[in-house]
Structures are given as structure tokens and as C-alpha cells.
Motif scaffolding. Structure first.
Motif, PDB file in Angstrom:
ATOM      1  N   GLU A  97     -76.399  11.966 -29.943  1.00 46.58           N
ATOM      2  CA  GLU A  97     -76.526  11.017 -31.058  1.00 46.58           C
ATOM      3  C   GLU A  97     -77.850  11.231 -31.785  1.00 46.58           C
ATOM      4  OE1 GLU A  97     -74.730   6.965 -30.339  1.00 46.58           O
ATOM      5  OE2 GLU A  97     -75.110   7.643 -28.298  1.00 46.58           O
ATOM      6  N   SER A 125     -76.036  -0.645 -17.181  1.00 47.34           N
ATOM      7  CA  SER A 125     -76.200   0.759 -17.556  1.00 47.34           C
ATOM      8  C   SER A 125     -75.224   1.652 -16.805  1.00 47.34           C
ATOM      9  CB  SER A 125     -77.622   1.202 -17.253  1.00 47.34           C
ATOM     10  OG  SER A 125     -77.708   2.603 -17.330  1.00 47.34           O
ATOM     11  N   SER A 126     -74.894   2.767 -17.432  1.00 48.49           N
ATOM     12  CA  SER A 126     -73.997   3.711 -16.776  1.00 48.49           C
ATOM     13  C   SER A 126     -74.760   4.964 -16.351  1.00 48.49           C
ATOM     14  CB  SER A 126     -72.870   4.097 -17.727  1.00 48.49           C
ATOM     15  OG  SER A 126     -73.439   4.681 -18.882  1.00 48.49           O
ATOM     16  N   GLY A 127     -76.076   4.953 -16.513  1.00 42.34           N
ATOM     17  CA  GLY A 127     -76.871   6.140 -16.177  1.00 42.34           C
ATOM     18  C   GLY A 127     -76.947   6.337 -14.675  1.00 42.34           C
ATOM     19  N   ASP A 135     -83.133   9.657 -24.295  1.00 43.47           N
ATOM     20  CA  ASP A 135     -81.770   9.427 -23.829  1.00 43.47           C
ATOM     21  C   ASP A 135     -81.631   8.006 -23.287  1.00 43.47           C
ATOM     22  OD1 ASP A 135     -79.150  10.495 -23.261  1.00 43.47           O
ATOM     23  OD2 ASP A 135     -79.698  10.313 -21.145  1.00 43.47           O
ATOM     24  N   ASN A 136     -82.615   7.585 -22.522  1.00 42.76           N
ATOM     25  CA  ASN A 136     -82.597   6.233 -21.972  1.00 42.76           C
ATOM     26  C   ASN A 136     -82.621   5.191 -23.086  1.00 42.76           C
ATOM     27  OD1 ASN A 136     -82.998   4.373 -19.605  1.00 42.76           O
ATOM     28  ND2 ASN A 136     -84.801   3.869 -20.824  1.00 42.76           N
ATOM     29  N   THR A 192     -77.995   0.284 -29.886  1.00 40.91           N
ATOM     30  CA  THR A 192     -77.095   0.931 -30.844  1.00 40.91           C
ATOM     31  C   THR A 192     -77.876   1.279 -32.099  1.00 40.91           C
ATOM     32  OG1 THR A 192     -76.486  -1.278 -31.566  1.00 40.91           O
ATOM     33  CG2 THR A 192     -74.974  -0.164 -30.060  1.00 40.91           C
ATOM     34  N   ARG A 214     -81.040   1.144 -11.775  1.00 41.65           N
ATOM     35  CA  ARG A 214     -80.590   1.106 -13.156  1.00 41.65           C
ATOM     36  C   ARG A 214     -80.214  -0.313 -13.506  1.00 41.65           C
ATOM     37  NH1 ARG A 214     -75.836   4.470 -11.377  1.00 41.65           N
ATOM     38  NH2 ARG A 214     -74.399   2.970 -10.492  1.00 41.65           N
ATOM     39  N   ARG A 273     -69.926  13.395 -14.049  1.00 43.29           N
ATOM     40  CA  ARG A 273     -70.989  12.490 -13.626  1.00 43.29           C
ATOM     41  C   ARG A 273     -71.658  12.989 -12.350  1.00 43.29           C
ATOM     42  NH1 ARG A 273     -69.420   6.531 -12.777  1.00 43.29           N
ATOM     43  NH2 ARG A 273     -70.089   6.760 -10.622  1.00 43.29           N
ATOM     44  N   ARG A 329     -79.281   4.972 -24.805  1.00 39.70           N
ATOM     45  CA  ARG A 329     -78.277   4.299 -23.992  1.00 39.70           C
ATOM     46  C   ARG A 329     -78.326   2.784 -24.130  1.00 39.70           C
ATOM     47  NH1 ARG A 329     -75.844   7.039 -19.755  1.00 39.70           N
ATOM     48  NH2 ARG A 329     -76.736   9.099 -19.509  1.00 39.70           N
ATOM     49  N   HIS A 330     -79.528   2.258 -24.409  1.00 44.66           N
ATOM     50  CA  HIS A 330     -79.682   0.810 -24.363  1.00 44.66           C
ATOM     51  C   HIS A 330     -79.769   0.153 -25.726  1.00 44.66           C
ATOM     52  CE1 HIS A 330     -80.834   1.951 -20.244  1.00 44.66           C
ATOM     53  NE2 HIS A 330     -80.068   0.911 -19.986  1.00 44.66           N
TER      54      HIS A 330
END
Lengths: 222, 443
Positions: B310, B392-394, B341-342, B348, B388, B269, B345-346
Motif C-alpha cells: 500500500e 492485529s493480524s501481524g 508496515d506496522n 487506514t 500483538r 503466514r 496495519r493499524h
């Protein structure tokens, strides 16, 4: 000792949790200010480690709320932002201590012990009770000057009693601080630990208060 | 020197100088006129006496013994009548000696018995008539006249000097207020300067100053927030690494593995955050980016999709504009990858990508997801560095980087909420002409 860890970063939290567990602390971890409020109301936390950068509320205002509602448990504030004003504000908001990330695990443990000691009103790092001497940070116990090696849970139980002094603790309270809130415990496990303590030290070391719970036996009964 | 003092000095000195010159001129003029007037009076007196003497019979003078006719002396004009032989017939000041002694016809200045006189002598049929004035009297008269003229002059001068002082002070008062407001404030303060009502000339100055202060304050605040956020984003994984390593060293090997794995995740990270920060820093410094071969949109999008973990959730359209974005292919890839990518992430679900070519030759790339519902404030914060979503984990830098790339190349990034929930990101990038760019990625 029971620590409530309020930290939103999973990796940091798991590190602190593992590190404190090595020093016989029981750590309950929550990620948000909301969860922290709920946890503090339901869990018998002896101290709180509070990260300031929480997703739902600023840690500083959470702390202010707690102090405003009379919650007096020791709180150590953790933050990755290092401005001196933030440090001062943290202490003014009611923090008892302040640690900047990244910190040394040993320092965190030492500070936690110091906080707990001060919260219990003791100036000395050693806890003495009659012939018993206990060093919480070194986890070292002597009885009449001789070292006694107790299993972890028994030492935790004794520590809890020593910190509470003459106050009566319910069986639930003691269980919570021995196991944390996420471990299933057998019902008679506590009785077994108490029995062992009485046998290894003195029958008077744990005093049963009928219908209420247990407390530390007075010095003249040891 | 202060503006007020300079103004007062310049105006005060020129005022005083002009008035002094005027006063000098006036004095000279007055002196001349007075001299002339008094001389005319002497001449007129002599003429009058001459006229009177001529009316008398000639024997009126022939008095035996030469007794002198005397008129009581008075201040003012003295007069004497005598014949050519020097006998005095008539005189006003009996005590005076011969006024003509050593003198001739016309005007003369003479010293008589230690006193300066102005004498005028004229001849009438053999008689010499002299009239005379005391110069001290003349001077006294002159002084009185000057004094009478100078007093209002001086008062007017003093009055105009004080009016000048008051006026300058009053006129410059807003400047004085600005001065004291500026000298009393904390130099580091970015608060607006307020000195109450200001004159028209000063208003734009103050407005500009306050706008600059406001902008500087904003900039400083952004800078501080960025530094603080960066410290937070770098220290947090560092804390995880340090703590897990310390735990690993203190614990048995079986447990140590778990801690080391966590430390590794934190290192990954930290690395990602550092790389993104470096990208941002390079974009901010306007450093030249290696141009590389222009890549058309289709191979570019395929390349971006294939690099994502993904990729099967990313839906590319069947047809894409046959154009290449007018920026280094690497930057275009970063900008689009961050958006996809964003989105991944948000949600499914699927992330749909669409691209069109606008009339003005700009490419519009639209990326939609069905992820977390955001409110307006959150949408406006999306491109803020290190912001963020709480869940979120970004790193909070991806959209900021895309935004910076778009701005750098003259494009733009627009983010909006979709009515069905989720986010629509519209990236506008200028395009190369149709002939430029490769259709494959074998670079």
C-alpha cells in the motif's frame, strides 16, 4: 448437533467449521470471550470447542466462569501451547477434553462424539431406541436391522431427539440445532422433516406435545 | 570440612597447645625453685645447728662411752652431728644409720634403708653436720603445689575452649542459616533467599545472590514465554493448513478449492512467521551480516516504500538528510519497513515518515500513524516478541526485530502515543560520514 466454536484465528476456525460440517455438526463461530458468553446464553449449544488464546480474555478463566455459573455443557479445549501444566490446568478449570494443535480432524470429530455421548449419559457409542440403532460418528441408522438412508436434516432432527431422550424440545430449539443461527429457515420446513421421519420410520417416532413442542416417541409406541 | 569445624579445630588446637606449653614451662620453673628453696632450707638448718654446737663448751661432747644425744624424730629435716673420727654426738632420727657413710661435703642424693634422701654435709671446726630431707616428702610437696597451680589452669583452658566453641557457633550462625536455607530449597527455584537479619559481611553476598536469582528467574520466564509463544505462532497456521487439507480431501472438488486457498493463506503466514523468527535468531546470535554498499537515507526509504503493497499511503518528506545509516543496508531496510508496515496495519489513513540528522551525527527516523489508540501498558509491550494488539493480524515480531536491529547497531527505538491517537515510532540509527554511501540503489 450444535457446536459453539470459540477461536480467534480466522483460518483455523474456518477449517474446523468446514471439517465439522462434513460430519453434520452445526458450528457457530465466535472470535472473542465476550462473544462466546453472549452466544452461550442465546444459542442452544450442545458442546463448546474453546481455544485458550483469546484476544480479550484467557480461555481458561472464561471456562472457569462458565463452570462457576453452573454451565455444564461439554467443553473441549484447544491450544497451541503444549506444556503439561497447561493441560492439567485446563482439565482442572472444567474442561472435559483437551486437544493440542495441530490435531487430526477425525480425532476432533471422534472426541466430540465421545463428549456428547458422555454428556447424554451413554457409555455405548451406539444409540438404540426400540428397533432403532444409530451410530452418530458413522452417521449410520438401522431400523429393525435394516439400513435407512435419511437426508442430512432429517438425520440431524432424529439425532437431536435421540440425544434429548424424553425431554420436550421447542420448535425453535430444534430449528436452531438444524440450521445454526445464521441461516434463514422457512417456517414449515421443520414440519416437513417431522412428517418425513414419521413416514419413513414410524408415526410414533416423533411425539407432538401440544403448545410446547416435540419429543422422542416412547419405545412401545413404535 | 565445614568452616565452623575448621575454625574450631584450628583455634582449639592452638589454644590447647599454647596452654600446654605454658603449663610445662610453669611446672619446670616451679620444680627448680622448689628444689632450690628446699636445698637452702637444708643448708640453713646445717648452719644453724653448726652455730648452736659452736656455742657449747668443747667438753660437752666428751661424754665417756660415747652416748649419743638424741632428739625425738620427726618428719621433715633430719640432722646429725659427728666428729672426724665418726662418733655421732647428736642426731634427730636415732634409728637412722650414719648419714655420712660414703658421702662427702655438699649436697648428695642417697638411698638410706630403701628410702631416697637429699643430704647436705658441712664441716665446722672438725665437726661434720649433716642435714637431710626425704625426697618422697619433697615430691609430695611438689605435687601439691603443682596441683594447686594446675587446677585453675585447667579450668581456664576448658572455659576458654567452650567460650571459643560458643563464640564460633554464634558468629557463624548466619552462615549456618544460609546453608540450611540453600540446602533445603528446590534447586530449580528462583525465589529470593531469605534468612532473616544478616551480618554486614554476608549482606552483599546475599544481595548479589538474590539479584542473580531474580534475573535468572526473569530470563527463564521470558524464555518460557518465548518458546510458548513461538509454539503458538507456528502451530496455529499449521493447524489451519492441516485442517483445511483434510477438509479438501474429504469434500467435493468445488468446495475443496476454497479449503485449499485457506490452506495456502495459512502457509504464507507460517512462512512469514518463520522468516521473521530466523531474522530474529540471526540478530540474537550477533552473527555478521553481509555489509553491502551503504545506501543513503533517501534511496533507502524509497526502496522500502516501493516494496510495500500500500505504498500510496506512505508519505515521504521532500528533503532527507544526505547520509547513510551506519549498518548493512538490508538491516536498515528491514528496520524501517517493519515500522511502516506496522503503521499501515493499524490505520487506514496516511503514514508520515520524517527524518532528521542530530548534532551527534545520529539519524532520527520518525514514523507516525493515526491508528488504534493504545494504552500505556500496550505501548510498553509493543517490542515484546510475539505481543500483538488483540485486533492485529501481524506476527508480533516486526517491532521486536526493529528494536533488535537498532540495539545491535548502537541505536534505539522509542515508541510513544500521539496526543491525537495513533503511534509515533522514533528510530535512532548512527550515520556514516557524509562522504560515504550511494545516492541510488543500482547495486
Amino acid at each position: 448437533m450444535h457446536i459453539l466454536l470459540v477461536e480467534d484465528d480466522e483460518l483455523v476456525a474456518s477449517g474446523i467449521q468446514a471439517g465439522l460440517a462434513l460430519h453434520d455438526f452445526t458450528v457457530d463461530h465466535v472470535r472473542t470471550a465476550g462473544a462466546a458468553r453472549a452466544a452461550l446464553d442465546t444459542l442452544p449449544s450442545d458442546a463448546v470447542i474453546l481455544d485458550l488464546g483469546l484476544p480479550d480474555q484467557d480461555g481458561m478463566s472464561l471456562l472457569r466462569d462458565w463452570r462457576a455459573t453452573g454451565k455444564a455443557m461439554p467443553v473441549l479445549v484447544l491450544t497451541a501451547r503444549d506444556a503439561v501444566p497447561a493441560r492439567v490446568a485446563g482439565l482442572q478449570a472444567g474442561a472435559d477434553d483437551y486437544l493440542s494443535k495441530p490435531f487430526d480432524l477425525d480425532e476432533l470429530v471422534a472426541r466430540m462424539h465421545a463428549l456428547l455421548r458422555r454428556a447424554a449419559g451413554r457409555a455405548q457409542p451406539l444409540i438404540t431406541h426400540g428397533p432403532l440403532r444409530f451410530d452418530p460418528s458413522a452417521r449410520h441408522l438401522t431400523w429393525h436391522g435394516e439400513t435407512v438412508n435419511l437426508p442430512r436434516r432429517e438425520l440431524l432432527l432424529l439425532e437431536k431427539l435421540l440425544h434429548s431422550r424424553s425431554a420436550v424440545l421447542s420448535a425453535e430449539q430444534i430449528k436452531d440445532s438444524l440450521y445454526g443461527f445464521d441461516t434463514g429457515v422457512e417456517s414449515n420446513a421443520l414440519n416437513v422433516h417431522i412428517h418425513h421421519l414419521r413416514r419413513k420410520l414410524s408415526p410414533g417416532i416423533v411425539q407432538t406435545v401440544r403448545g410446547l413442542g416435540y419429543r422422542l416417541g416412547s419405545v412401545d409406541e413404535l | 570440612m565445614s568452616l565452623q569445624r575448621r575454625l574450631l579445630l584450628i583455634l582449639g588446637l592452638s589454644f590447647s597447645l599454647l596452654w600446654l606449653l605454658a603449663a610445662f614451662w610453669l611446672q619446670r620453673g616451679l620444680e627448680h625453685r622448689l628444689q632450690d628453696t628446699l636445698d637452702q632450707r637444708l643448708a640453713a638448718s646445717a648452719r644453724m645447728v653448726g652455730g648452736l654446737v659452736m656455742q657449747l663448751p668443747p667438753d660437752a661432747w666428751q661424754v665417756p662411752g660415747g652416748a649419743t644425744l638424741s632428739v625425738p624424730a620427726d618428719i621433715g629435716v633430719a640432722c646429725q652431728v659427728r666428729d672426724s673420727s665418726g662418733g655421732i654426738f647428736l642426731q634427730t632420727h636415732s634409728a637412722l644409720p650414719d648419714l655420712l657413710a660414703g658421702g662427702g661435703i655438699g649436697f648428695h642424693n642417697r638411698e638410706i634403708e630403701g628410702e631416697p634422701w637429699r643430704v647436705y654435709t658441712r664441716e665446722f671446726n672438725g665437726l661434720f653436720i649433716s642435714t637431710a630431707d626425704r625426697l618422697t616428702e619433697r615430691h609430695a610437696l611438689q605435687r601439691e603445689i603443682l596441683l594447686a597451680a594446675a587446677l585453675p589452669f585447667v579450668i581456664a583452658l576448658l572455659g576458654s575452649l567452650s567460650a571459643l566453641w560458643l563464640g564460633v557457633r554464634r558468629g557463624l550462625r548466619p552462615l549456618a542459616r544460609l546453608y540450611s536455607a540453600l540446602s533445603q530449597r528446590d534447586p530449580a527455584s528462583t525465589e529470593a533467599v531469605d534468612i532473616g537479619p544478616v551480618p554486614d559481611e554476608l549482606a552483599p553476598v546475599l544481595a548479589t545472590l538474590n539479584r542473580l536469582l531474580h534475573d535468572t528467574g526473569d530470563l527463564l520466564q521470558r524464555e518460557q514465554r518465548f518458546t510458548s509463544d513461538a509454539a503458538h505462532e507456528l502451530r496455529t497456521p499449521l493447524t489451519a493448513i492441516k485442517t483445511h487439507l483434510q477438509v479438501a480431501r474429504r469434500t467435493d472438488p468445488a468446495h475443496a478449492d476454497a479449503s485449499l486457498a485457506q490452506a495456502e493463506a495459512a502457509v504464507a503466514r507460517l512462512q512469514r512467521t518463520l522468516e521473521q523468527l530466523l531474522t530474529l535468531a540471526r540478530l540474537d546470535s550477533h552473527e555478521d551480516w553481509p555489509a553491502g554498499a551503504p545506501l543513503k537515507l533517501e534511496p533507502l526509504l524509497r526502496q522500502v516504500r516501493d516494496e510495500l503493497p500500500e505504498r500510496q499511503r506512505v508519505q515521504l518528506p521532500d528533503t532527507l538528510p544526505d547520509r547513510a545509516p551506519h549498518l548493512p543496508a538490508e538491516l536498515a531496510a528491514i528496520a524501517i519497513r517493519n515500522l511502516i508496515d506496522n503503521a499501515l496495519r493499524h490505520t487506514t489513513g496516511a503514514v508520515t515518515v520524517q527524518a532528521t540528522l542530530r548534532q551527534d551525527d545520529d539519524l532520527l527516523i520518525e514514523i507516525c500513524d493515526e491508528g488504534t489508540a493504545l494504552d500505556e501498558t500496550q505501548v510498553s509491550q509493543l517490542t515484546r516478541r510475539f505481543w500483538r494488539h488483540p485486533s492485529s493480524s501481524g506476527s508480533g515480531l516486526g517491532l521486536a526485530i526493529t528494536d533488535a536491529i537498532a540495539r545491535r547497531t548502537g541505536g534505539s527505538l522509542a515508541l510513544s502515543r500521539r496526543p491525537s491517537g495513533g503511534l509515533r515510532a522514533t528510530l535512532r540509527l548512527p550515520a556514516y560520514p557524509a562522504s560515504v554511501g550511494k545516492n541510488d540503489r543500482s547495486t
